[in-house]
Scaffold this motif. Structure first.
Motif, PDB file in Angstrom:
ATOM      1  N   GLU A 304       1.014  -1.594  -0.561  1.00 33.14           N
ATOM      2  CA  GLU A 304       0.287  -0.101  -0.196  1.00 33.14           C
ATOM      3  C   GLU A 304       1.027   1.139  -0.564  1.00 33.14           C
ATOM      4  O   GLU A 304       1.756   1.937   0.746  1.00 33.14           O
ATOM      5  CB  GLU A 304      -1.384   0.016   0.820  1.00 33.14           C
ATOM      6  CG  GLU A 304      -2.085  -0.910   1.371  1.00 33.14           C
ATOM      7  CD  GLU A 304      -2.829  -1.202   2.298  1.00 33.14           C
ATOM      8  OE1 GLU A 304      -2.895   0.022   3.370  1.00 33.14           O
ATOM      9  OE2 GLU A 304      -3.042  -1.530   2.331  1.00 33.14           O
ATOM     10  N   ASP A 306       0.632   4.173   1.226  1.00 29.70           N
ATOM     11  CA  ASP A 306       0.713   4.721   2.493  1.00 29.70           C
ATOM     12  C   ASP A 306       1.885   3.938   3.647  1.00 29.70           C
ATOM     13  O   ASP A 306       3.100   4.764   4.520  1.00 29.70           O
ATOM     14  CB  ASP A 306      -0.343   4.427   3.889  1.00 29.70           C
ATOM     15  CG  ASP A 306      -1.555   5.817   2.703  1.00 29.70           C
ATOM     16  OD1 ASP A 306      -1.177   6.264   1.781  1.00 29.70           O
ATOM     17  OD2 ASP A 306      -2.658   5.754   3.269  1.00 29.70           O
ATOM     18  N   PHE A 307       1.861   2.481   2.817  1.00 31.12           N
ATOM     19  CA  PHE A 307       3.057   1.679   3.825  1.00 31.12           C
ATOM     20  C   PHE A 307       4.308   1.682   3.611  1.00 31.12           C
ATOM     21  O   PHE A 307       5.129   2.784   4.441  1.00 31.12           O
ATOM     22  CB  PHE A 307       2.838   0.068   4.157  1.00 31.12           C
ATOM     23  CG  PHE A 307       3.494  -0.630   4.391  1.00 31.12           C
ATOM     24  CD1 PHE A 307       2.767  -1.385   6.545  1.00 31.12           C
ATOM     25  CD2 PHE A 307       4.456  -0.708   4.794  1.00 31.12           C
ATOM     26  CE1 PHE A 307       2.998  -2.235   6.563  1.00 31.12           C
ATOM     27  CE2 PHE A 307       5.288  -1.886   5.809  1.00 31.12           C
ATOM     28  CZ  PHE A 307       4.912  -2.397   6.036  1.00 31.12           C
ATOM     29  N   THR A 309       5.682   4.416   1.875  1.00 29.49           N
ATOM     30  CA  THR A 309       5.695   5.667   1.819  1.00 29.49           C
ATOM     31  C   THR A 309       6.522   6.219   3.242  1.00 29.49           C
ATOM     32  O   THR A 309       6.955   6.922   3.632  1.00 29.49           O
ATOM     33  CB  THR A 309       4.508   7.408   2.234  1.00 29.49           C
ATOM     34  OG1 THR A 309       4.253   6.326   0.070  1.00 29.49           O
ATOM     35  CG2 THR A 309       5.281   8.653   1.924  1.00 29.49           C
ATOM     36  N   ALA A 310       5.516   5.227   4.021  1.00 31.75           N
ATOM     37  CA  ALA A 310       6.420   5.733   5.916  1.00 31.75           C
ATOM     38  C   ALA A 310       7.094   4.860   6.118  1.00 31.75           C
ATOM     39  O   ALA A 310       8.012   5.614   6.931  1.00 31.75           O
ATOM     40  CB  ALA A 310       4.475   4.942   7.015  1.00 31.75           C
ATOM     41  N   ARG A 313      10.389   7.180   4.690  1.00 27.79           N
ATOM     42  CA  ARG A 313      10.593   8.218   5.850  1.00 27.79           C
ATOM     43  C   ARG A 313      10.714   8.102   7.226  1.00 27.79           C
ATOM     44  O   ARG A 313      11.535   8.583   7.858  1.00 27.79           O
ATOM     45  CB  ARG A 313       8.687   9.103   5.906  1.00 27.79           C
ATOM     46  CG  ARG A 313       8.631  10.072   7.372  1.00 27.79           C
ATOM     47  CD  ARG A 313       9.038  11.246   6.708  1.00 27.79           C
ATOM     48  NE  ARG A 313       9.037  12.185   7.116  1.00 27.79           N
ATOM     49  CZ  ARG A 313       9.534  13.283   7.685  1.00 27.79           C
ATOM     50  NH1 ARG A 313      10.866  13.164   6.971  1.00 27.79           N
ATOM     51  NH2 ARG A 313       9.995  14.536   8.044  1.00 27.79           N
TER      52      ARG A 313
END
Length: 347
Positions: A304, A306-307, A309-310, A313
């Motif tokens: 996913e 978001d996963f 990207t996190a 990050r």
């Protein structure tokens, strides 16, 4: 230390001056600084440390500053050199400039001018290297389709933008994790997006060996591609195929200059990265590469956006910027950093 921090070699036989320069550059310019007490020590340091800038005194025992400058120009004509001296005279300035110094500073040093000169010359030196470097030849090895895109998709995107040659070697078609034909088409789409060559092999998913046939298969691709940099799985991984591919790759690439291991979703807490590569500019392309693997996205939370990207990050706390891919460096004798000058300069 952030991966894009300017790297500076300071050479001075006065330990107080060397400490002052080191402290100023670390605190005010965010530099990574290595100190040598004379010219001969500096030459020895260069075998283990590649500086963006050299700051050297003139009067030193053994190999003095101007002799060191001549040696630097012989070994690495692109590295910027700042010459400093306590003796203000036209003769010294002319000698330094004739020896091709990039900057001439007098002691006591003006800290603001020192920081400005080092920061400016570090940027100029990196631009010189990028303009003069030969393209890298990249081989990214994964056990299954989407492994390399998850681990080093951003780095591969940076290599593609820099004009490097990219080959992806996937050792199985991942039939245990989905339809093999679909995964083949997805791998081809991802490789096409990168402009990469794809080798898709037929080892049995979940039963890949770390020796014998696997080593020979990788050796055949290495012989054909002749990579300068190889990315592969880490041995610190719960998945048996990932561990096996890591073991086989390290054996098969023993003559390759640079080998580094990437993180997978099944990596263990023993994964210990030693290099943090910023992918600020290339995270969007990594996400697009992962979109190619549509058969997996519905089943794998770690795909996913978001996963992904996190995760990038999180690693930026060690490498700076807003997105980073971590690597365990197995061997580093090629110009590894040079492969990422484009991304680093834009950052």
């Amino acid at each position: 230390m952030p991966q894009d921090a300017p790297r500076v070699l300071v050479v001075d036989d006065d330990p107080d001056v060397a400490l002052l320069v080191k402290t100023v550059l670390e605190r005010r310019a965010g530099c990574e600084v290595v100190v040598a007490q004379d010219g001969l020590s500096a030459v020895e340091r260069l075998t283990r440390f590649t500086p963006d800038v050299v700051v050297t005194d003139i009067e030193m025992p053994g190999l003095d500053g101007l002799e060191l400058l001549a040696e630097l120009r012989r070994k690495d004509p692109l590295v910027p050199v700042i010459v400093m001296t306590a003796h203000v005279s036209v003769e010294y300035a002319v000698s330094a400039l004739r020896a091709q110094a990039d900057e001439f500073l007098t002691k006591p040093l003006d800290n603001a001018r020192l920081v400005e000169a080092v920061s400016r010359l570090a940027a100029e030196g990196r631009a010189r290297r990028e303009a003069n470097r030969s393209p890298e030849v990249i081989l990214a090895i994964g056990a299954h389709p989407d492994d390399v895109e998850i681990g080093v998709g951003g780095i591969l995107a940076a290599h593609a933008r820099a004009g490097d040659s990219i080959t992806v070697l996937t050792l199985s078609r991942g039939s245990r994790g989905g339809d093999a034909e679909s995964r083949q088409h997805e791998s081809l789409a991802s490789a096409d997006m990168l402009g990469a060559r794809l080798f898709l092999k037929d080892l049995v998913d979940t039963e890949i060996s770390g020796g014998g046939a696997t080593v020979r298969l990788i050796e055949e691709v290495v012989q054909e591609v002749r990579p300068t940099i190889v990315y592969t799985h880490s041995s610190h991984d719960r998945h048996q195929d990932h561990r096996a591919v890591s073991e086989a790759t390290i054996a098969a690439t023993r003559r390759v200059g640079t080998v580094a291991c990437y993180q997978s979703p099944s990596s263990t807490i023993d994964f210990r990265p030693t290099r943090f590569v910023r992918i600020d500019q290339d995270l969007p392309q990594k996400l697009r590469l992962l979109e190619c693997f549509a058969s997996q996205t519905a089943m794998r939370d770690y795909l996913e956006p978001d996963f992904v990207t996190a995760t990038a990050r999180y690693w930026s706390r060690f490498g700076g910027g807003v997105a980073v891919e971590p690597l365990e460096v197995v061997r580093e004798t090629a110009e590894f950093i040079g492969a990422h000058e484009l991304a680093r300069r834009e950052s």
